[in-house]
Design an enzyme around this catalytic site. Sequence first.
Site, PDB file in Angstrom:
ATOM      1  N   GLY A  24      -6.998  20.895 -24.067  1.00  0.00           N
ATOM      2  CA  GLY A  24      -5.584  21.146 -23.780  1.00  0.00           C
ATOM      3  C   GLY A  24      -4.977  19.986 -23.020  1.00  0.00           C
TER       4      GLY A  24
ATOM      5  N   GLY B 204      -4.160  18.234 -20.312  1.00  0.00           N
ATOM      6  CA  GLY B 204      -4.495  18.258 -18.889  1.00  0.00           C
ATOM      7  C   GLY B 204      -3.610  17.337 -18.081  1.00  0.00           C
ATOM      8  N   ARG B 205      -3.003  16.387 -18.762  1.00  0.00           N
ATOM      9  CA  ARG B 205      -2.095  15.476 -18.043  1.00  0.00           C
ATOM     10  C   ARG B 205      -0.957  15.045 -18.956  1.00  0.00           C
ATOM     11  NH1 ARG B 205      -4.388   9.482 -17.607  1.00  0.00           N
ATOM     12  NH2 ARG B 205      -5.654   9.404 -19.480  1.00  0.00           N
TER      13      ARG B 205
ATOM     14  N   LYS C 130       3.287  11.681 -20.141  1.00  0.00           N
ATOM     15  CA  LYS C 130       1.846  11.565 -19.925  1.00  0.00           C
ATOM     16  C   LYS C 130       1.629  11.141 -18.477  1.00  0.00           C
ATOM     17  CE  LYS C 130      -2.146   9.445 -22.233  1.00  0.00           C
ATOM     18  NZ  LYS C 130      -2.585   8.653 -23.397  1.00  0.00           N
TER      19      LYS C 130
ATOM     20  N   ARG D 268      -3.169  18.264 -33.487  1.00  0.00           N
ATOM     21  CA  ARG D 268      -4.409  17.497 -33.652  1.00  0.00           C
ATOM     22  C   ARG D 268      -5.394  18.284 -34.508  1.00  0.00           C
ATOM     23  NH1 ARG D 268      -4.405  14.975 -28.262  1.00  0.00           N
ATOM     24  NH2 ARG D 268      -2.345  15.403 -27.435  1.00  0.00           N
TER      25      ARG D 268
ATOM     26  N   ASP E 206      -9.824  15.650 -30.925  1.00  0.00           N
ATOM     27  CA  ASP E 206      -8.556  15.923 -30.229  1.00  0.00           C
ATOM     28  C   ASP E 206      -7.668  14.684 -30.210  1.00  0.00           C
ATOM     29  OD1 ASP E 206     -10.869  15.259 -28.487  1.00  0.00           O
ATOM     30  OD2 ASP E 206      -9.330  14.952 -26.976  1.00  0.00           O
ATOM     31  N   ASN E 207      -8.209  13.559 -30.654  1.00  0.00           N
ATOM     32  CA  ASN E 207      -7.415  12.336 -30.697  1.00  0.00           C
ATOM     33  C   ASN E 207      -7.076  11.938 -32.132  1.00  0.00           C
ATOM     34  OD1 ASN E 207      -7.487  12.182 -27.919  1.00  0.00           O
ATOM     35  ND2 ASN E 207      -9.278  10.859 -27.881  1.00  0.00           N
TER      36      ASN E 207
ATOM     37  N   ASP F  79      -3.368   8.316 -28.932  1.00  0.00           N
ATOM     38  CA  ASP F  79      -4.250   8.230 -27.777  1.00  0.00           C
ATOM     39  C   ASP F  79      -4.868   6.851 -27.608  1.00  0.00           C
ATOM     40  OD1 ASP F  79      -5.432   9.153 -25.477  1.00  0.00           O
ATOM     41  OD2 ASP F  79      -5.663  11.145 -26.343  1.00  0.00           O
TER      42      ASP F  79
END
Length: 476
Positions: A93, A95-96, A116, A186, A252-253, A262
């Site tokens: 998820g 996170g930042r 971001k 993603r 996830d990227n 990413d």
Amino acid sequence: MPDSLESTSSTAGWRLDHSYARLPQSFHSRVDPTPVREPKMVVLNRPLAEALGLNADELNDAAVFAGNALPPGAEPLAQAYAGHQYAHFTMLGDGRAILLGEQITPSSERFDIQLKGPGPTPFSRRGDGRAALGPMLREYIISEAMHALGIPTTRSLAVVTTGENVFRQGSQPGAVLTRVAASHIRVGTFEYAAARGEKADLQALADYTQQRHYPEAEGGYAALFEAILERQAALIAKWMHVGFIHGVMNTDNMALSGETIDYGPCAFMDVYDPATVFSSIDRNGRYAYGNQPHIAQWNLARLAEAMLPLFHDDEKQAIEIANGLISRFEERFLHHWLAGMRTKLGLFTEESEDKDLIQALLDWMRDTKADFTNTFRDLTHGRLEPMEWHQQWSERLKRQPQSTSDVTDLMRRSNPAFIPRNHKVEEALTAASDHGDLNPLQRLLTVLAAPFDHTQDLAEFSEPSELDSYQTFCGT
Ligand code: AMP
Ligand code: MG
């Protein structure tokens, strides 16, 4: 809106919609950015702002890009997703990262506007939700270079510093990057839905992806998968054509829009070697330059696995469909790779031996430790020392009807004169991060905005890096 966040004027041109927020609740979590001490603009991408229908002069307000003020109509959220990180499945998820909404452009296109580094979210786990200036500028530089190279990518609208420090390897200036993306769906978003096991949610995500990115893929979920695979095959081929190494191709990227996403430990290869790795944690070369097509296919297999319930109710039949789809990757990648490599060599026509001709050049480059970008640049300018391979190549060129000037034109359009050289990137980051000097950054961005400008001889921007064993880092 909480008291701590101001609202901004609408003259800036914000037109935010929230289609992602209309997906089932499990896909997102409402969260506001955490205001920072002293937002300060470092770089604002004016051409991108204009393309988004934003008024760059009105935007020159660091508060918005730091998350201290919300643009009108923003409904900030963090996205849920999972992912295979180095082949290990994890729930992740944002996170930042916090999505402010989707900007609708004057030509009715839709782009995610995401901060971001804006502070913690429900997905932050033990992270601080923050980012350091160096890595955010790195993403800005490389994503904008990729865009100028004609490679689908997320883009960078702004970087601001926060006036706060973050602690990584030592204390570093904190920063927030504003990322612009076709979307942030993603492979890992599908894995997340599959892991939760709610077929209705998985289906909602697939339908949403189809409508947002593949309106032409109307033949059901297998057709959607095929279209996704096609775009990934084309994308990875483009990376290979410029020597780009993503560095952390976790699922996830990998964005289903087909954009590069990413920019953590990515870097461009100097000397041609398929085994090239820059990422400090990639000890086994999983994400090495030459392994990228294989990993893309591996990631697509994870996507197909997640989509199994959509392919067929009977699992065995679903797996058969999935295997059939995934097996097409090699052929589709080869198709795109060959097409691009031909243009790099000025070839307009197709011959079955072209692959061997290209491979012979690559082998020569590896054996002689030739710089990837400069070899093609020198071929374009006709100033590479003639070698045995030249003979084959000139005979091949003679077997097509195009003139020498057609060939040169094609090669100039296909072979960049300038890529983000590691030493120039580091120089710009160090000057900005350690000395507050933005001049090297601005100069580098200017050069990288016109990578195919072969009229300039800027030696320092085309020299290979002298940085031995150059290393890059994740998640900083
Ligand atoms: P990345 O390597 O940038 O793709 O990040 C992998 C995961 O770690 C994502 O879910 C990020 O949101 C999360 N992450 C990375 N850095 C941080 C941080 N400083 N705070 C919270 N989460 C983070
Ligand atoms: Mg990531």
